[in-house]
Design an enzyme around this catalytic site. Structure first.
Site, PDB file in Angstrom:
ATOM      1  N   GLU A  23     -25.899  -0.968 -12.651  1.00 52.43           N
ATOM      2  CA  GLU A  23     -26.411  -0.639 -11.334  1.00 52.43           C
ATOM      3  C   GLU A  23     -25.255  -0.320 -10.393  1.00 52.43           C
ATOM      4  OE1 GLU A  23     -29.611  -0.826 -11.698  1.00 52.43           O
ATOM      5  OE2 GLU A  23     -30.498  -0.790  -9.694  1.00 52.43           O
TER       6      GLU A  23
ATOM      7  N   TYR B 223     -24.943  -4.134 -17.174  1.00 47.74           N
ATOM      8  CA  TYR B 223     -25.780  -5.161 -17.785  1.00 47.74           C
ATOM      9  C   TYR B 223     -26.358  -4.788 -19.140  1.00 47.74           C
ATOM     10  CZ  TYR B 223     -29.017  -2.386 -14.952  1.00 47.74           C
ATOM     11  OH  TYR B 223     -29.680  -1.358 -14.354  1.00 47.74           O
TER      12      TYR B 223
ATOM     13  N   ASP C 103     -30.155  -4.538  -6.725  1.00 46.15           N
ATOM     14  CA  ASP C 103     -30.916  -3.509  -6.031  1.00 46.15           C
ATOM     15  C   ASP C 103     -30.016  -2.332  -5.683  1.00 46.15           C
ATOM     16  OD1 ASP C 103     -33.146  -2.407  -5.068  1.00 46.15           O
ATOM     17  OD2 ASP C 103     -33.272  -3.620  -3.247  1.00 46.15           O
TER      18      ASP C 103
ATOM     19  N   PHE D 294       2.350   1.930  -3.334  1.00 46.64           N
ATOM     20  CA  PHE D 294       1.302   2.398  -4.236  1.00 46.64           C
ATOM     21  C   PHE D 294       0.992   3.869  -3.965  1.00 46.64           C
ATOM     22  CE2 PHE D 294      -3.074   3.280  -5.337  1.00 46.64           C
ATOM     23  CZ  PHE D 294      -3.123   2.823  -6.648  1.00 46.64           C
ATOM     24  N   ASP D 295       0.868   4.197  -2.694  1.00 44.12           N
ATOM     25  CA  ASP D 295       0.586   5.574  -2.300  1.00 44.12           C
ATOM     26  C   ASP D 295       1.662   6.532  -2.785  1.00 44.12           C
ATOM     27  OD1 ASP D 295      -1.808   5.659  -1.163  1.00 44.12           O
ATOM     28  OD2 ASP D 295      -1.091   6.262   0.839  1.00 44.12           O
TER      29      ASP D 295
ATOM     30  N   CYS E  73     -34.200   2.493  32.559  1.00 43.90           N
ATOM     31  CA  CYS E  73     -33.068   1.784  31.972  1.00 43.90           C
ATOM     32  C   CYS E  73     -32.985   0.378  32.569  1.00 43.90           C
ATOM     33  CB  CYS E  73     -31.789   2.559  32.254  1.00 43.90           C
ATOM     34  SG  CYS E  73     -30.334   1.674  31.702  1.00 43.90           S
TER      35      CYS E  73
ATOM     36  N   CYS F 178     -29.606   0.329  34.823  1.00 45.18           N
ATOM     37  CA  CYS F 178     -29.315   1.164  35.992  1.00 45.18           C
ATOM     38  C   CYS F 178     -30.573   1.812  36.556  1.00 45.18           C
ATOM     39  CB  CYS F 178     -28.274   2.229  35.638  1.00 45.18           C
ATOM     40  SG  CYS F 178     -28.918   3.497  34.551  1.00 45.18           S
TER      41      CYS F 178
ATOM     42  N   ASP G   9       0.844  -1.197   0.000  1.00 42.83           N
ATOM     43  CA  ASP G   9       0.000   0.000   0.000  1.00 42.83           C
ATOM     44  C   ASP G   9       0.876   1.242   0.000  1.00 42.83           C
ATOM     45  OD1 ASP G   9      -2.074  -1.656   0.178  1.00 42.83           O
ATOM     46  OD2 ASP G   9      -2.776  -1.007   2.162  1.00 42.83           O
ATOM     47  N   PHE G  10       1.956   1.139   0.762  1.00 38.14           N
ATOM     48  CA  PHE G  10       2.839   2.287   0.913  1.00 38.14           C
ATOM     49  C   PHE G  10       3.465   2.668  -0.430  1.00 38.14           C
ATOM     50  CE2 PHE G  10       6.900   4.261   1.819  1.00 38.14           C
ATOM     51  CZ  PHE G  10       6.495   5.288   2.665  1.00 38.14           C
TER      52      PHE G  10
ATOM     53  N   GLU H  71     -30.688 -12.774 -15.862  1.00 42.59           N
ATOM     54  CA  GLU H  71     -29.731 -12.083 -14.993  1.00 42.59           C
ATOM     55  C   GLU H  71     -30.407 -11.812 -13.666  1.00 42.59           C
ATOM     56  OE1 GLU H  71     -28.968  -8.391 -16.951  1.00 42.59           O
ATOM     57  OE2 GLU H  71     -28.264  -9.403 -18.747  1.00 42.59           O
TER      58      GLU H  71
ATOM     59  N   CYS I 139     -30.908   6.479  27.887  1.00 41.21           N
ATOM     60  CA  CYS I 139     -30.659   6.472  29.324  1.00 41.21           C
ATOM     61  C   CYS I 139     -29.690   7.614  29.583  1.00 41.21           C
ATOM     62  CB  CYS I 139     -30.033   5.155  29.763  1.00 41.21           C
ATOM     63  SG  CYS I 139     -29.337   5.287  31.428  1.00 41.21           S
TER      64      CYS I 139
ATOM     65  N   CYS J 121     -24.123   4.259  34.224  1.00 38.88           N
ATOM     66  CA  CYS J 121     -24.827   3.125  33.646  1.00 38.88           C
ATOM     67  C   CYS J 121     -23.800   2.138  33.072  1.00 38.88           C
ATOM     68  CB  CYS J 121     -25.769   3.662  32.564  1.00 38.88           C
ATOM     69  SG  CYS J 121     -26.691   2.392  31.706  1.00 38.88           S
TER      70      CYS J 121
ATOM     71  N   LYS K 198     -31.584  -9.214 -10.772  1.00 37.98           N
ATOM     72  CA  LYS K 198     -31.983  -7.808 -10.723  1.00 37.98           C
ATOM     73  C   LYS K 198     -31.311  -7.211  -9.491  1.00 37.98           C
ATOM     74  CE  LYS K 198     -36.119  -4.986 -11.316  1.00 37.98           C
ATOM     75  NZ  LYS K 198     -35.885  -4.003 -10.268  1.00 37.98           N
TER      76      LYS K 198
ATOM     77  N   LYS L  69     -39.962 -10.595  -9.732  1.00 37.87           N
ATOM     78  CA  LYS L  69     -39.506 -10.108  -8.419  1.00 37.87           C
ATOM     79  C   LYS L  69     -39.621 -11.233  -7.393  1.00 37.87           C
ATOM     80  CE  LYS L  69     -40.225  -5.681  -7.608  1.00 37.87           C
ATOM     81  NZ  LYS L  69     -39.375  -4.594  -7.124  1.00 37.87           N
TER      82      LYS L  69
HETATM   83  S1  IVH Z   1     -32.224  -4.061 -17.828  1.00 42.23           S
HETATM   84  C1  IVH Z   1     -34.847  -1.625 -20.789  1.00 42.23           C
HETATM   85  N1  IVH Z   1     -30.997  -5.628 -16.101  1.00 42.23           N
HETATM   86  O1  IVH Z   1     -34.174  -2.486 -12.749  1.00 42.23           O
HETATM   87  C2  IVH Z   1     -34.390  -2.446 -19.660  1.00 42.23           C
HETATM   88  N2  IVH Z   1     -32.165  -3.736 -15.261  1.00 42.23           N
HETATM   89  O2  IVH Z   1     -37.113  -1.562 -13.756  1.00 42.23           O
HETATM   90  C3  IVH Z   1     -33.272  -1.858 -18.904  1.00 42.23           C
HETATM   91  N3  IVH Z   1     -31.997  -3.442 -12.829  1.00 42.23           N
HETATM   92  O3  IVH Z   1     -33.921   0.778 -13.903  1.00 42.23           O
HETATM   93  C4  IVH Z   1     -32.972  -2.499 -17.625  1.00 42.23           C
HETATM   94  N4  IVH Z   1     -30.725  -5.202 -12.451  1.00 42.23           N
HETATM   95  O4  IVH Z   1     -32.085  -0.060 -12.435  1.00 42.23           O
HETATM   96  C5  IVH Z   1     -31.757  -4.530 -16.264  1.00 42.23           C
HETATM   97  N5  IVH Z   1     -29.817  -7.073 -14.697  1.00 42.23           N
HETATM   98  C6  IVH Z   1     -30.576  -5.976 -14.873  1.00 42.23           C
HETATM   99  C7  IVH Z   1     -30.963  -5.163 -13.782  1.00 42.23           C
HETATM  100  C8  IVH Z   1     -31.784  -4.040 -14.021  1.00 42.23           C
HETATM  101  C9  IVH Z   1     -31.340  -4.160 -11.913  1.00 42.23           C
HETATM  102  C10 IVH Z   1     -32.829  -2.240 -12.528  1.00 42.23           C
HETATM  103  C11 IVH Z   1     -32.485  -1.037 -13.358  1.00 42.23           C
HETATM  104  C12 IVH Z   1     -33.740  -0.597 -13.999  1.00 42.23           C
HETATM  105  C13 IVH Z   1     -34.795  -1.340 -13.264  1.00 42.23           C
HETATM  106  C14 IVH Z   1     -35.870  -1.759 -14.247  1.00 42.23           C
END
Ligand code: IVH
Length: 670
Positions: free
Chosen positions: A173, A225, A117, A37-38, A406, A409, A34-35, A113, A424, A430, A115, A312
């Site tokens: 994402e 994606y 979050d 690299f820094d 509490c 105490c 790390d050093f 794929e 508390c 406490c 989805k 979902k």
């Molecule tokens: S494809 C036209 N692939 O889900 C389609 N979306 O409601 C474009 N998301 O706004 C989206 N994982 O933020 C796609 N593997 C994935 C995803 C993904 C998460 C989210 C994305 C999008 C929302 C769609």
């Protein structure tokens, strides 16, 4: 160094740093410390300051952030960012497949794929170089978050590999890995700050922050994606995923080509269980037609593509009985209610406790002991109670009464105005608060005392050896060896660990004191502005708030801490024990005496220098940095986006306001 040499060195350094970054972030390996690299990075930062003409758009120095964005620029998407039709029903996924088979007359391939979050982002590259990162916004126009995006290390600033179109967009994402989320919350908890609600909110909050250097510290990640552009060198989505991965993007390796609806269902069922083992939160599966030609044939509805759909996951939930509620008292005195449940199987683990957050939450749910409750596992690790099944309520159940004293105490609990949490107030008497403060004190990021852990604190405290952290430094060998099951070797380790901790720098000592809202970063900022404890102790509210990133909440907390004579006495005892309460000044290399006797405050961001470098530069030329604007001040150096209150105050007091360039003129270095 001649300009030519500088150019060559900048190129060398950039190439080396890019190489090591790639190893570290993409292949999880390292070849240098790390050093070392820094040192490379620092050398490049310095050279780019001296020779700004050689700073490239994709320089690795961009990763550390520093840009402040007051308001994000709105950018129109070249291709609108659509959303996906979504469903919780497997039947609707089957209908989706039937619709496609009917319209195309084929048994097409799909790509499944996960989805992810987080927050959707679109990244634009021209000639293989990163240009802009834009949020989804309303789908037509989003916010330009480029400065923040650049701090995400796994997003390449320059693409490598073959077949890179002149203009391209990749979409994906941005998310906060669960591990990062939990470690930030741990830190927040230990600073007594409000916790982040879940990884998704944490990611979306972070990516819209104004100060990109804060974003850099939060370690966001990005999975890509989709690929967009004209005349793309691919015909299928699967090829596109492989191609963007080859350019250096992170593509989650969970995707799969599916040849039938059965394959799709198997994918869904597999990940519904396995998703808990991933490093990030996921909330479903996205099913996309693989062939671009077929995607085109299916086309779009007003808002969503007809060639893709999201399934979902149902939130994993289980019903069980609430047996009791217990309360935990933290280091800051905050009381957290915990639901004790009849053990139940949930998302692969046996759950017997769930968090209830605070009294409001219990009231909102209308909980009673003995109720059958619904527990759910969401983006976070600890399950939570989300509802009550009133039909199962026992006839004899009584309305819930929140704890008033509490549990440790017996002091009456208080609730500050506008806060949901009960406290508390018996900070000094406490036991969990006292012990909590000590545990906070010894931790690695604070005094880092080898040989002492949570159990040791418990042992010493119960034996009456320590009442406050200052007592640690007066412990004697015989006292320790006198304890049951505490050998000479352990005693030696404890004493050596304590001795060694006397070298811990002031900023860490300040953090260790456990002043509410003073986490690592704040402690760092405070000691920078007030290098001696005496200065911090006597600082006014205004002086504290004049420090970059210190607001009234922190300022008030610091003042309150030092107003208490017991705290002042504690600091004094620690000081007498030999702990560091003065920041060790870096040796100042003298460049000139041009600013001798003059005082400066700098505010905002600068073109040629970073804030810290500018301060250093002033000191190297004989000037002195003050922490706030006052009548004593000679110059306010104004950068971009400086705070309006400083400007106003300086104008009122008649303080000279100068630019970065004028400052360099004063030093004879324009
Ligand atoms: S494809 C036209 N692939 O889900 C389609 N979306 O409601 C474009 N998301 O706004 C989206 N994982 O933020 C796609 N593997 C994935 C995803 C993904 C998460 C989210 C994305 C999008 C929302 C769609």
């Amino acid at each position: 160094m001649t300009s030519e040499q500088a150019k060559k060195r900048v190129e060398e350094l950039s190439a080396q740093i890019h190489y090591h970054n790639e190893l570290y972030y993409m292949q999880h390996r390292t070849e240098i410390s790390d050093f070392a690299f820094d040192a490379l990075l620092q050398e490049l930062i310095q050279l780019e300051q001296q020779f700004p003409e050689f700073k490239t758009e994709d320089s690795p120095t961009q990763r550390v952030g520093g840009t402040i964005t007051k308001e994000f620029r709105q950018v129109e998407h070249r291709y609108p960012m659509l959303s996906l039709g979504n469903t919780y029903s497997e039947e609707e996924i089957r209908e989706f497949d039937q619709r496609i088979r009917k319209e195309t007359g084929l048994h097409p391939q799909y790509v499944c794929e996960l989805k992810f979050d987080g927050v959707a982002v679109s990244l634009v590259y021209e000639q293989g170089v990163f240009k802009t990162g834009v949020t989804r916004g309303d789908g037509v126009r989003g916010d330009d978050i480029s400065a923040n995006v650049k701090t995400i290390r796994t997003i390449p600033l320059r693409l490598k590999g073959q077949n890179i179109p002149d203009y391209l967009e990749v979409r994906g994402e941005i998310f906060m890995p669960i591990e990062v989320f939990e470690s930030i919350n741990k830190e927040k908890e230990s600073a007594g700050e409000a916790l982040l609600a879940n990884p998704r909110n944490a990611a979306s909050g972070t990516i819209k922050m104004q100060d990109s250097s804060v974003v850099a510290r939060r370690k966001l990640e990005c999975y890509l994606y989709s690929l967009l552009g004209e005349d793309l060198p691919v015909n299928t989505h699967a090829e596109a995923l492989a191609l963007i991965a080859s350019w250096g993007f992170h593509v989650s390796q969970t995707w799969k080509v599916c040849n039938s609806i059965e394959d799709i269902m198997a994918f869904i069922h597999h990940w519904d269980k396995e998703r808990w083992n991933l490093p990030l939160a996921t909330d479903g599966v996205v099913i996309k037609l693989n062939e671009y030609a077929l995607q085109e044939q299916m086309g779009f509805t007003a808002k969503t593509p007809r060639w893709a759909i999201a399934y979902k996951f149902k939130a994993e939930s289980a019903a069980t009985v609430l047996e009791s509620v217990t309360y935990q008292v933290g280091r800051t005195g905050a009381v957290t209610p915990v639901a004790n449940l009849r053990p139940v199987q949930l998302a692969g683990t046996r759950v017997k406790r769930a968090s209830l957050h605070n009294a409001n939450e219990i009231e909102r749910l209308g909980l009673r002991i003995g109720d059958t409750v619904l527990v759910e596992k969401g983006g976070e690790i600890i399950p939570k109670v989300t509802g009550v099944d009133l039909s199962k309520r026992p006839a004899a159940s009584q309305p819930f009464v929140y704890l008033q004293q509490c549990p440790e105490c017996q002091t009456a609990l208080i609730r500050k105005e506008g806060e949901a949490v009960h406290y508390c107030p018996n900070e000094k008497g406490c036991p969990p608060q006292i012990k909590g403060k000590m545990v906070h004190f010894i931790q690695r990021k604070a005094m880092n005392i080898d040989g002492i852990g949570e159990e040791t604190i418990e042992l010493f405290y119960n034996a009456g050896l320590i009442k406050s952290v200052a007592d640690l430094y007066t412990l004697r060998f015989e006292q320790l060896t006198g304890l049951e099951r505490f050998g000479e070797r352990s005693a030696q380790n404890v004493l050596e660990g304590l001795e060694k901790s006397k070298q811990i720098p002031f900023e860490q000592v300040l953090f260790a004191l456990g002043i509410r809202f003073v986490g690592n970063t704040v402690a760092e900022k405070l000691t920078e502005a007030f290098p001696r404890i005496e200065q911090l102790q006597s600082a006014s509210r205004e002086q504290l708030m004049a420090v970059h990133e210190i607001g009234e909440r922190i300022a008030d907390s610091v003042i309150e801490f030092f107003r208490d004579p017991e705290n002042v006495a504690l600091v004094q005892r620690l000081q007498q024990s030999g702990l560091q309460f003065h920041r060790i000044q870096k040796e100042v290399i003298v460049e000139s005496e041009a600013l001798q006797g003059k005082t400066f405050v700098i505010s905002g961001t600068f073109v040629q220098f970073g804030r810290e470098e500018l301060k250093e530069k002033i000191e190297r030329n004989g000037g002195k940095i003050l922490s706030g604007v006052s009548a004593k001040l000679d110059y306010l150096v104004a950068g971009e986006n400086m705070g309006p209150s400083k400007l106003e105050k300086a104008t009122k007091l008649g303080v000279k306001i100068i630019s970065e360039r004028e400052l360099l003129n004063l030093m004879g270095q324009s």
